[in-house]
Design a protein around this motif. Sequence first.
Motif, PDB file in Angstrom:
ATOM      1  N   SER A 186     -28.659   8.489  30.087  1.00 35.51           N
ATOM      2  CA  SER A 186     -27.798   9.638  30.378  1.00 35.51           C
ATOM      3  C   SER A 186     -28.643  10.896  30.522  1.00 35.51           C
ATOM      4  CB  SER A 186     -26.760   9.820  29.269  1.00 35.51           C
ATOM      5  OG  SER A 186     -27.400   9.982  28.024  1.00 35.51           O
ATOM      6  N   SER A 187     -28.092  11.853  31.263  1.00 31.44           N
ATOM      7  CA  SER A 187     -28.791  13.118  31.522  1.00 31.44           C
ATOM      8  C   SER A 187     -27.828  14.284  31.328  1.00 31.44           C
ATOM      9  CB  SER A 187     -29.342  13.140  32.948  1.00 31.44           C
ATOM     10  OG  SER A 187     -30.223  12.077  33.158  1.00 31.44           O
ATOM     11  N   HIS A 188     -28.411  15.454  31.164  1.00 29.19           N
ATOM     12  CA  HIS A 188     -27.609  16.668  30.997  1.00 29.19           C
ATOM     13  C   HIS A 188     -26.995  17.089  32.332  1.00 29.19           C
ATOM     14  CE1 HIS A 188     -28.392  17.811  26.819  1.00 29.19           C
ATOM     15  NE2 HIS A 188     -29.614  17.310  26.990  1.00 29.19           N
ATOM     16  N   LEU A 191     -20.941  21.424  33.734  1.00 24.16           N
ATOM     17  CA  LEU A 191     -20.629  21.467  32.301  1.00 24.16           C
ATOM     18  C   LEU A 191     -19.314  22.201  32.054  1.00 24.16           C
ATOM     19  CD1 LEU A 191     -23.234  21.984  29.548  1.00 24.16           C
ATOM     20  CD2 LEU A 191     -21.121  23.283  29.405  1.00 24.16           C
ATOM     21  N   ARG A 232     -21.320  17.701  28.075  1.00 22.05           N
ATOM     22  CA  ARG A 232     -22.718  18.125  28.058  1.00 22.05           C
ATOM     23  C   ARG A 232     -23.608  17.162  28.843  1.00 22.05           C
ATOM     24  NH1 ARG A 232     -26.588  18.768  22.724  1.00 22.05           N
ATOM     25  NH2 ARG A 232     -28.316  19.795  23.772  1.00 22.05           N
ATOM     26  N   SER A 233     -23.341  15.858  28.709  1.00 25.74           N
ATOM     27  CA  SER A 233     -24.169  14.848  29.377  1.00 25.74           C
ATOM     28  C   SER A 233     -23.298  13.675  29.804  1.00 25.74           C
ATOM     29  CB  SER A 233     -25.283  14.365  28.448  1.00 25.74           C
ATOM     30  OG  SER A 233     -24.729  13.745  27.307  1.00 25.74           O
ATOM     31  N   SER A 247     -34.027  11.169  30.624  1.00 27.55           N
ATOM     32  CA  SER A 247     -34.014  12.379  29.786  1.00 27.55           C
ATOM     33  C   SER A 247     -34.687  13.565  30.471  1.00 27.55           C
ATOM     34  CB  SER A 247     -34.712  12.098  28.452  1.00 27.55           C
ATOM     35  OG  SER A 247     -36.072  11.766  28.670  1.00 27.55           O
ATOM     36  N   LEU A 259     -31.736  16.462  35.397  1.00 24.56           N
ATOM     37  CA  LEU A 259     -30.557  17.324  35.293  1.00 24.56           C
ATOM     38  C   LEU A 259     -29.618  16.970  36.443  1.00 24.56           C
ATOM     39  CD1 LEU A 259     -29.387  19.878  33.738  1.00 24.56           C
ATOM     40  CD2 LEU A 259     -30.296  21.201  35.653  1.00 24.56           C
TER      41      LEU A 259
END
Length: 220
Positions: A26-28, A34, A40-41, A96, A99
């Motif tokens: 998962s990523s932000h 958002l 958030r992610s 990680s 974005l």
Amino acid sequence: MISNKPRKQRYRLYNAPLHKKRKWISSHLAENLLLKYDRRSLPVVKGDTVKIMRGNFRGHEDKISKVNVRDQTVEIEGVTITTAKGTKIAKPIHASTLLIMKLNVTDKWRRRKLESGLSETTKKEIEREAAEQLKVLEAEKKAAEEAAKAEEKLKEETTEPIKEEVTTEPSEEIIEPVAKEEIPEEKIEKTTAELPKKKPSTKKTPSKKTTKKKKEEGET
């Protein structure tokens, strides 16, 4: 109970089941996403537009082409490395370091999760985005099919032998048949008479008496 030892933590991370590993990739989300989705992610999916935040390819923004769940890595379009042989290979990147700039909403299961707890206006916006993305995917598929058909036609044209049409024009000159000369019967009779006759064979057949004598001599 989770252990504090890094050795055991790494062991669990590498030997975890796939349904857990999938959640960890998962990523932000970007700021606008958002605020829109109130998250958030999110787990990364093929087709998401992503921006690399760290590493040599920092600042590169493109779509995800492949998600490797076992290695917990992601392949992005345009991010490649050259091997010793000179061939280009996609470089795996950890999720990680990414974005998410735009989500791929074509999957209905993902839409349901995103729409849970959101207002109706945002739900309608998500559905519109999904419809637009599906149209784009269909257009890309059609273009790919047409390109494949064109390539097949070119291959068939190159493989087929070129048949040259040979046009034979009729000749104007008419050749008359040559009349055969008739041979008189007298000449035919003379030629047959002149041919040499075969002489009869003068070999004598051995008599029975001589054969008996030879046998007796052989026995003695």
